[in-house]
Design a protein around this motif. Structure first.
Motif, short mmCIF file in Angstrom:
data_model
loop_
_atom_site.label_atom_id
_atom_site.label_comp_id
_atom_site.label_asym_id
_atom_site.label_seq_id
_atom_site.Cartn_x
_atom_site.Cartn_y
_atom_site.Cartn_z
N UNK A 146 1.07 -1.14 -0.01
CA UNK A 146 -0.01 -0.07 0.12
C UNK A 146 0.95 1.29 -0.07
N UNK A 147 1.78 1.32 0.67
CA UNK A 147 3.03 2.38 0.75
C UNK A 147 3.60 2.77 -0.53
N UNK A 148 3.77 1.56 -1.09
CA UNK A 148 4.58 1.54 -2.60
C UNK A 148 3.55 2.26 -3.62
N UNK A 149 2.16 1.66 -3.36
CA UNK A 149 1.30 2.09 -4.30
C UNK A 149 1.03 3.62 -4.31
N UNK A 150 0.87 4.14 -2.97
CA UNK A 150 0.69 5.41 -2.67
C UNK A 150 1.90 6.35 -3.28
N UNK A 151 3.18 5.73 -2.95
CA UNK A 151 4.47 6.74 -3.41
C UNK A 151 4.60 6.53 -4.79
N UNK A 152 4.20 5.53 -5.44
CA UNK A 152 4.31 5.49 -7.03
C UNK A 152 3.11 5.63 -7.89
N UNK A 153 2.37 6.38 -7.21
CA UNK A 153 1.17 6.78 -8.23
C UNK A 153 1.58 7.56 -9.70
N UNK A 154 2.50 8.26 -9.43
CA UNK A 154 2.95 9.10 -10.58
C UNK A 154 3.41 7.99 -11.77
N UNK A 155 3.92 7.00 -11.46
CA UNK A 155 4.39 5.73 -12.46
C UNK A 155 3.37 5.40 -13.04
N UNK A 156 2.30 4.87 -12.04
CA UNK A 156 0.95 4.22 -12.51
C UNK A 156 0.32 5.00 -13.56
#
Length: 286
Positions: free
Chosen positions: A269-279
């Protein structure tokens, strides 16, 4: 015989077809939305298979108790308050060791990633230390640190250190040097390069290392709780083995699996929140 003009078309069109396939693959991944309970299918099928096999006598209960009996064992531990005590002890050890090992790995990874001299000095030693099994550290840690909580936490920190360190160094090496040049031209010092370029660019690698590190932290926990532990999920494993109770051993394994999955889910979840720009960028390209 004169070559047909169409003979050269496949080679010219090949890059176009590859680009189309890549876009289709990215589009397929971005549009697929798994069901809420998709991840439960395999575990539930396995539980049903083991329960049926045990009830029909195909699976010896003395070797692999049915899941209903394991659930009863876990419930009894919870009602007596033992489960919470063991889980709290293990979570505290893993959390402390994981944080300590990860922080040290990030600091060392940044140093090695920034300095070729540090890489030449430290990398061979780290590669040699990484190959040492977890159980091999126990006698040495007992001699150095005694039998209290310190050697357990140090052993877990060792397990978490190497995945985080290796992935962060790989991420820094994979950064396009033009980004670093832009930062230097813009007047960023070393701290500014780390904060604004190196860490953001290597975040996917760092989170991959953190997730691997927390998995290894739970694995090293079992070895750590063999060091004169009187509580903890690893202690339950040892106690079940010594008393000849496979239900207690399997119950402890299930608890470890649940705790490991929960900790990995938090990091995901932390990864998804921190890498939203990549997605968002991948969806835009698709």
């Amino acid at each position: 015989m004169q070559e047909s003009p169409s003979a050269s078309l496949p080679s010219a069109a090949a890059p176009v077809h590859q680009a189309d396939r890549k876009k289709a693959w990215q589009r397929g991944r971005s549009t697929y939305r798994p069901g809420r309970f998709t991840g439960w299918i395999v575990p539930l099928l396995f539980v049903a298979f083991m329960e049926t096999g045990a009830r029909l006598g195909y699976i010896p209960a003395r070797l692999f108790p049915p899941p209903s009996e394991l659930l009863q064992t876990i419930s009894q531990l919870a009602l007596r308050g033992e489960l919470l005590m063991h889980v709290a002890a293990s979570v505290t050890r893993v959390l402390t060791g994981f944080i300590a090992g990860s922080l040290l790995a990030v600091a060392t990874g940044l140093l090695v990633g920034l300095s070729r001299r540090a890489e030449a000095l430290l990398e061979p030693t780290f590669q040699a230390l990484r190959a040492i099994p977890s159980l091999a550290w126990i006698p040495l840690l007992l001699l150095w640190l005694g039998i209290d909580e310190t050697p357990k936490i140090v052993l877990i920190a060792i397990g978490a250190f190497f995945p985080v360190y290796l992935n962060l160094v790989a991420g820094i090496r994979d950064i396009d040097y033009s980004f670093i040049e832009v930062g230097i031209i813009s007047g960023l010092d070393t701290r500014g390069l780390i904060r604004h370029i190196l860490l953001p660019a290597s975040l996917p690698y760092l989170f991959a290392g953190l997730r691997n590190g927390v998995s290894l932290a739970w694995m090293f926990l079992v070895a750590a709780e063999l060091i004169a532990a009187t509580k903890g999920v690893g202690y339950l494993l040892s106690d079940g083995r010594e008393t000849g109770r496979p239900d207690l051993v399997l119950a402890a394994i299930i608890v470890l699996a649940i705790l490991g999955k929960l900790s990995d889910g938090i990091l995901r979840r932390c990864e998804q929140a921190s890498l939203r720009w990549r997605d968002a960028r991948l969806q835009k390209q698709a």
